[in-house]
Write an enzyme that holds these catalytic residues in place. Structure first.
Site, PDB file in Angstrom:
ATOM      1  N   HIS A  18       0.834  -1.211   0.000  1.00 60.02           N
ATOM      2  CA  HIS A  18       0.000   0.000   0.000  1.00 60.02           C
ATOM      3  C   HIS A  18       0.870   1.263   0.000  1.00 60.02           C
ATOM      4  CE1 HIS A  18      -2.977   2.993   0.992  1.00 60.02           C
ATOM      5  NE2 HIS A  18      -2.265   3.341   2.039  1.00 60.02           N
ATOM      6  N   HIS A  71       1.049   4.730  -2.610  1.00 63.36           N
ATOM      7  CA  HIS A  71       1.456   6.129  -2.391  1.00 63.36           C
ATOM      8  C   HIS A  71       2.668   6.567  -3.223  1.00 63.36           C
ATOM      9  CE1 HIS A  71      -1.436   7.296   0.640  1.00 63.36           C
ATOM     10  NE2 HIS A  71      -1.217   6.158   1.278  1.00 63.36           N
ATOM     11  N   GLU A 101      -6.555   9.022  -0.653  1.00 66.56           N
ATOM     12  CA  GLU A 101      -6.626   7.576  -0.365  1.00 66.56           C
ATOM     13  C   GLU A 101      -7.678   6.866  -1.229  1.00 66.56           C
ATOM     14  OE1 GLU A 101      -4.716   5.644   1.272  1.00 66.56           O
ATOM     15  OE2 GLU A 101      -3.726   6.814   2.847  1.00 66.56           O
ATOM     16  N   SER A 139      -3.850   0.304  -4.439  1.00 71.43           N
ATOM     17  CA  SER A 139      -3.092  -0.806  -3.845  1.00 71.43           C
ATOM     18  C   SER A 139      -3.991  -1.977  -3.463  1.00 71.43           C
ATOM     19  CB  SER A 139      -2.330  -0.327  -2.600  1.00 71.43           C
ATOM     20  OG  SER A 139      -3.236   0.052  -1.587  1.00 71.43           O
TER      21      SER A 139
HETATM   22 FE   LIG Z   1      -2.389   5.291   2.904  1.00 71.33          FE
END
Ligand SMILES: [Fe+2]
Length: 297
Positions: free
Chosen positions: A161, A166, A207, A226
Protein backbone atom coordinates in the site's frame (compact mmCIF):
# COMPACT_ATOMS: atom_id res chain seq x y z
CA UNK A 1 -11.26 -12.89 1.97
CA UNK A 2 -11.02 -10.05 -0.49
CA UNK A 3 -11.35 -6.88 1.43
CA UNK A 4 -8.45 -4.61 2.14
CA UNK A 5 -8.38 -2.87 5.48
CA UNK A 6 -6.69 0.31 6.53
CA UNK A 7 -6.29 -0.42 10.22
CA UNK A 8 -2.78 -0.56 11.68
CA UNK A 9 -2.06 -3.24 14.31
CA UNK A 10 -1.13 -1.58 17.62
CA UNK A 11 2.56 -1.59 18.54
CA UNK A 12 3.82 -1.47 22.12
CA UNK A 13 7.27 -1.31 23.63
CA UNK A 14 8.43 -2.54 27.04
CA UNK A 15 12.12 -1.96 27.54
CA UNK A 16 13.75 -3.35 24.40
CA UNK A 17 10.79 -5.63 23.61
CA UNK A 18 8.62 -4.31 20.77
CA UNK A 19 5.37 -6.16 20.11
CA UNK A 20 2.99 -5.80 17.18
CA UNK A 21 -0.44 -6.91 18.36
CA UNK A 22 -1.99 -8.73 15.41
CA UNK A 23 -5.71 -9.42 15.65
CA UNK A 24 -6.58 -13.09 16.15
CA UNK A 25 -8.08 -13.26 12.64
CA UNK A 26 -4.94 -11.79 11.01
CA UNK A 27 -3.55 -14.27 8.43
CA UNK A 28 -0.17 -14.20 10.23
CA UNK A 29 -1.53 -14.60 13.76
CA UNK A 30 -0.49 -18.28 14.10
CA UNK A 31 2.86 -17.90 12.30
CA UNK A 32 5.44 -17.24 15.02
CA UNK A 33 8.28 -16.59 12.55
CA UNK A 34 6.16 -13.92 10.83
CA UNK A 35 5.22 -12.36 14.16
CA UNK A 36 8.86 -12.27 15.27
CA UNK A 37 9.78 -10.53 12.03
CA UNK A 38 6.93 -8.04 12.41
CA UNK A 39 8.21 -7.21 15.90
CA UNK A 40 11.76 -6.76 14.59
CA UNK A 41 10.58 -4.53 11.70
CA UNK A 42 8.58 -2.34 14.11
CA UNK A 43 11.57 -2.13 16.47
CA UNK A 44 13.83 -1.05 13.59
CA UNK A 45 11.46 1.85 12.82
CA UNK A 46 11.21 2.86 16.48
CA UNK A 47 14.99 2.77 16.89
CA UNK A 48 15.59 4.87 13.77
CA UNK A 49 16.35 8.56 14.14
CA UNK A 50 16.24 11.14 11.37
CA UNK A 51 19.53 11.51 9.54
CA UNK A 52 20.56 7.88 10.11
CA UNK A 53 20.57 5.34 7.25
CA UNK A 54 17.08 3.88 6.75
CA UNK A 55 16.51 0.42 8.27
CA UNK A 56 17.13 -2.47 5.86
CA UNK A 57 14.58 -5.24 6.25
CA UNK A 58 15.69 -8.84 5.60
CA UNK A 59 12.62 -9.94 3.65
CA UNK A 60 12.22 -13.66 3.02
CA UNK A 61 11.91 -15.22 -0.44
CA UNK A 62 8.23 -15.88 0.30
CA UNK A 63 7.71 -12.21 1.03
CA UNK A 64 9.47 -11.12 -2.15
CA UNK A 65 7.20 -13.53 -4.04
CA UNK A 66 4.13 -11.81 -2.55
CA UNK A 67 5.40 -8.50 -3.93
CA UNK A 68 6.15 -10.05 -7.36
CA UNK A 69 2.61 -11.45 -7.61
CA UNK A 70 0.75 -8.39 -6.32
CA UNK A 71 2.88 -5.82 -8.16
CA UNK A 72 2.21 -7.58 -11.49
CA UNK A 73 -1.55 -7.77 -10.82
CA UNK A 74 -1.83 -4.14 -9.70
CA UNK A 75 0.26 -2.76 -12.55
CA UNK A 76 -2.07 -4.46 -15.04
CA UNK A 77 -5.13 -3.12 -13.22
CA UNK A 78 -3.72 0.41 -13.19
CA UNK A 79 -3.57 0.35 -16.99
CA UNK A 80 -7.35 -0.15 -17.06
CA UNK A 81 -8.55 1.61 -13.95
CA UNK A 82 -6.13 4.43 -13.09
CA UNK A 83 -6.06 7.82 -14.84
CA UNK A 84 -3.28 8.93 -17.18
CA UNK A 85 -1.66 11.02 -14.45
CA UNK A 86 -1.13 7.89 -12.30
CA UNK A 87 -0.13 5.59 -15.17
CA UNK A 88 2.54 8.08 -16.26
CA UNK A 89 3.75 8.49 -12.67
CA UNK A 90 4.05 4.70 -12.43
CA UNK A 91 6.16 4.61 -15.59
CA UNK A 92 8.28 7.46 -14.24
CA UNK A 93 9.09 5.84 -10.88
CA UNK A 94 9.46 2.33 -12.38
CA UNK A 95 9.21 0.44 -9.10
CA UNK A 96 10.96 -2.96 -9.05
CA UNK A 97 8.78 -5.89 -10.06
CA UNK A 98 11.09 -8.65 -8.81
CA UNK A 99 11.70 -7.69 -5.16
CA UNK A 100 10.33 -5.57 -2.34
CA UNK A 101 12.27 -2.31 -2.41
CA UNK A 102 13.90 -1.09 0.76
CA UNK A 103 12.85 2.46 1.70
CA UNK A 104 16.28 3.72 0.58
CA UNK A 105 15.58 2.31 -2.90
CA UNK A 106 12.12 3.93 -2.91
CA UNK A 107 13.80 7.26 -2.17
CA UNK A 108 16.35 6.81 -4.94
CA UNK A 109 13.52 6.18 -7.40
CA UNK A 110 11.07 8.78 -6.09
CA UNK A 111 13.04 11.81 -4.89
CA UNK A 112 14.44 12.82 -8.31
CA UNK A 113 10.87 13.32 -9.58
CA UNK A 114 9.15 15.25 -6.80
CA UNK A 115 11.56 15.43 -3.84
CA UNK A 116 9.34 13.20 -1.70
CA UNK A 117 11.24 10.91 0.69
CA UNK A 118 10.12 7.96 2.80
CA UNK A 119 10.90 7.46 6.47
CA UNK A 120 10.08 4.37 8.56
CA UNK A 121 6.96 4.08 10.76
CA UNK A 122 6.33 1.19 13.17
CA UNK A 123 2.57 1.49 12.70
CA UNK A 124 0.06 4.26 13.11
CA UNK A 125 1.65 7.72 13.24
CA UNK A 126 -0.34 10.44 15.07
CA UNK A 127 -2.44 12.46 12.57
CA UNK A 128 -0.67 15.77 13.10
CA UNK A 129 2.76 14.20 12.64
CA UNK A 130 1.78 11.99 9.69
CA UNK A 131 0.03 14.70 7.68
CA UNK A 132 2.26 17.53 8.86
CA UNK A 133 5.41 15.90 7.51
CA UNK A 134 3.86 15.86 4.02
CA UNK A 135 4.48 19.63 4.06
CA UNK A 136 8.21 18.75 4.12
CA UNK A 137 7.67 16.22 1.31
CA UNK A 138 8.33 13.47 3.78
CA UNK A 139 6.19 10.31 3.98
CA UNK A 140 5.94 8.00 7.01
CA UNK A 141 5.84 4.43 5.75
CA UNK A 142 5.52 0.99 7.29
CA UNK A 143 7.87 -1.68 5.94
CA UNK A 144 6.21 -5.00 6.73
CA UNK A 145 4.43 -7.00 4.05
CA UNK A 146 1.19 -8.96 4.31
CA UNK A 147 1.30 -12.68 5.19
CA UNK A 148 2.26 -14.91 2.27
CA UNK A 149 -0.69 -17.28 2.85
CA UNK A 150 -3.08 -14.58 1.54
CA UNK A 151 -1.15 -12.44 -0.91
CA UNK A 152 -4.17 -10.61 -2.27
CA UNK A 153 -5.51 -9.58 1.13
CA UNK A 154 -4.23 -7.52 4.00
CA UNK A 155 -6.08 -6.23 7.05
CA UNK A 156 -3.45 -3.46 7.42
CA UNK A 157 -1.77 -0.97 5.11
CA UNK A 158 1.54 -2.71 4.30
CA UNK A 159 4.56 -1.87 2.16
CA UNK A 160 2.51 -2.71 -0.95
CA UNK A 161 0.00 0.00 0.00
CA UNK A 162 2.67 2.49 1.04
CA UNK A 163 4.82 2.04 -2.05
CA UNK A 164 2.61 0.81 -4.93
CA UNK A 165 -0.26 3.03 -3.73
CA UNK A 166 1.46 6.13 -2.39
CA UNK A 167 4.94 6.23 -3.98
CA UNK A 168 3.42 5.75 -7.43
CA UNK A 169 1.13 8.75 -6.96
CA UNK A 170 3.90 10.76 -5.24
CA UNK A 171 5.94 10.45 -8.45
CA UNK A 172 3.38 12.74 -10.14
CA UNK A 173 4.33 16.39 -9.59
CA UNK A 174 0.64 17.37 -9.61
CA UNK A 175 -0.39 14.72 -7.08
CA UNK A 176 2.70 15.39 -4.96
CA UNK A 177 1.64 19.05 -4.83
CA UNK A 178 -1.75 17.98 -3.42
CA UNK A 179 -0.04 15.87 -0.73
CA UNK A 180 2.15 18.83 0.20
CA UNK A 181 -0.87 21.13 0.42
CA UNK A 182 -2.58 18.57 2.69
CA UNK A 183 0.49 18.67 4.91
CA UNK A 184 0.42 22.45 5.08
CA UNK A 185 -3.31 22.31 5.91
CA UNK A 186 -2.66 19.87 8.77
CA UNK A 187 0.04 22.13 10.20
CA UNK A 188 -2.19 25.22 9.91
CA UNK A 189 -5.15 23.64 11.73
CA UNK A 190 -4.75 23.78 15.49
CA UNK A 191 -8.03 22.24 16.66
CA UNK A 192 -8.37 18.45 16.73
CA UNK A 193 -11.75 18.72 14.96
CA UNK A 194 -10.32 20.73 12.07
CA UNK A 195 -7.43 18.25 11.73
CA UNK A 196 -9.88 15.34 11.71
CA UNK A 197 -11.85 17.11 8.97
CA UNK A 198 -8.67 17.55 6.89
CA UNK A 199 -7.84 13.85 7.39
CA UNK A 200 -11.27 12.84 6.10
CA UNK A 201 -10.94 15.02 3.00
CA UNK A 202 -7.53 13.34 2.50
CA UNK A 203 -9.17 9.92 2.94
CA UNK A 204 -11.84 10.64 0.31
CA UNK A 205 -9.30 12.08 -2.13
CA UNK A 206 -5.68 10.95 -1.90
CA UNK A 207 -6.63 7.58 -0.37
CA UNK A 208 -9.96 6.74 -2.03
CA UNK A 209 -10.46 9.45 -4.64
CA UNK A 210 -11.70 8.86 -8.18
CA UNK A 211 -12.21 11.18 -11.10
CA UNK A 212 -13.62 10.83 -14.56
CA UNK A 213 -11.42 10.49 -17.60
CA UNK A 214 -12.74 9.65 -21.04
CA UNK A 215 -16.20 9.29 -19.50
CA UNK A 216 -15.24 6.55 -17.03
CA UNK A 217 -14.34 6.89 -13.35
CA UNK A 218 -10.64 6.21 -12.67
CA UNK A 219 -8.90 5.70 -9.31
CA UNK A 220 -6.19 8.10 -8.18
CA UNK A 221 -6.40 7.31 -4.43
CA UNK A 222 -3.60 5.15 -3.00
CA UNK A 223 -6.03 2.94 -1.06
CA UNK A 224 -7.78 1.94 -4.28
CA UNK A 225 -4.58 1.69 -6.32
CA UNK A 226 -3.09 -0.81 -3.84
CA UNK A 227 -6.20 -2.95 -3.35
CA UNK A 228 -6.47 -6.01 -5.58
CA UNK A 229 -10.22 -6.33 -4.96
CA UNK A 230 -11.51 -2.83 -4.31
CA UNK A 231 -9.99 -1.29 -7.44
CA UNK A 232 -12.31 -3.51 -9.47
CA UNK A 233 -15.37 -2.50 -7.46
CA UNK A 234 -15.18 1.27 -7.01
CA UNK A 235 -17.27 2.06 -10.07
CA UNK A 236 -20.16 0.27 -8.31
CA UNK A 237 -19.92 2.60 -5.31
CA UNK A 238 -22.25 5.56 -4.87
CA UNK A 239 -20.08 8.09 -6.72
CA UNK A 240 -20.93 11.57 -5.45
CA UNK A 241 -19.81 14.93 -6.78
CA UNK A 242 -16.87 16.58 -5.02
CA UNK A 243 -18.14 18.46 -1.99
CA UNK A 244 -15.73 19.40 0.76
CA UNK A 245 -18.35 19.69 3.53
CA UNK A 246 -19.61 16.18 2.72
CA UNK A 247 -16.13 14.69 2.35
CA UNK A 248 -14.97 16.13 5.66
CA UNK A 249 -17.96 14.80 7.60
CA UNK A 250 -18.72 11.52 5.80
CA UNK A 251 -18.15 8.52 8.04
CA UNK A 252 -16.37 5.45 6.71
CA UNK A 253 -15.81 1.87 7.78
CA UNK A 254 -12.23 0.89 7.16
CA UNK A 255 -12.98 -2.84 7.18
CA UNK A 256 -15.21 -2.83 4.08
CA UNK A 257 -15.16 -1.52 0.56
CA UNK A 258 -16.19 2.11 0.59
CA UNK A 259 -19.88 2.34 -0.37
CA UNK A 260 -19.64 6.12 -0.97
CA UNK A 261 -16.83 7.76 -2.94
CA UNK A 262 -16.34 11.28 -4.24
CA UNK A 263 -15.69 11.66 -7.95
CA UNK A 264 -14.13 14.67 -9.69
CA UNK A 265 -15.16 15.56 -13.22
CA UNK A 266 -11.46 15.59 -14.14
CA UNK A 267 -8.11 15.69 -12.39
CA UNK A 268 -8.07 19.49 -12.74
CA UNK A 269 -11.43 19.56 -10.97
CA UNK A 270 -9.89 17.59 -8.07
CA UNK A 271 -6.99 20.03 -7.96
CA UNK A 272 -9.39 22.99 -7.87
CA UNK A 273 -11.74 21.68 -5.20
CA UNK A 274 -9.52 19.49 -2.99
CA UNK A 275 -6.30 21.43 -3.57
CA UNK A 276 -8.17 24.71 -3.07
CA UNK A 277 -9.53 23.46 0.25
CA UNK A 278 -6.12 22.26 1.47
CA UNK A 279 -4.61 25.61 0.46
CA UNK A 280 -7.20 27.67 2.34
CA UNK A 281 -8.31 25.69 5.38
CA UNK A 282 -7.55 26.80 8.90
CA UNK A 283 -9.55 26.57 12.13
CA UNK A 284 -11.83 29.50 11.24
CA UNK A 285 -12.50 28.21 7.71
CA UNK A 286 -13.31 24.78 9.11
CA UNK A 287 -15.81 26.30 11.58
CA UNK A 288 -17.45 28.16 8.71
CA UNK A 289 -17.76 24.98 6.61
CA UNK A 290 -19.32 23.05 9.47
CA UNK A 291 -21.80 25.87 10.19
CA UNK A 292 -22.80 25.99 6.52
CA UNK A 293 -23.29 22.23 6.31
CA UNK A 294 -25.73 22.07 9.26
CA UNK A 295 -29.14 21.46 7.68
CA UNK A 296 -31.63 24.25 8.32
CA UNK A 297 -35.43 24.24 8.51
FE1 LIG B 1 -2.39 5.29 2.90
Amino acid sequence: MFEEGQLYAPVTREGSDVTVHLADDHPGFHDQAYRDRRNAIAAAAMDWTAGEPLPEIPYTDDEHQVWVLVAAELTAKHQRLAPTEVIEAGERIALPKDHIPQLAEVNELLAPHTGFRYQPAAGLVPLKEFYGSLADRSFWSTQYIRHSSMPLYTPEPDVIHEVIGHATTLASPRLAALYELAGQAARRCESADALEFVSKVFWFSLEFGVHREGGAPKAYGAGLLSSYGEIEEFSNADLRPLNISSMGTQTYDITHYQPILFCGESFSHVEDIVGGFFADVDDAYYEELVRESVPTG
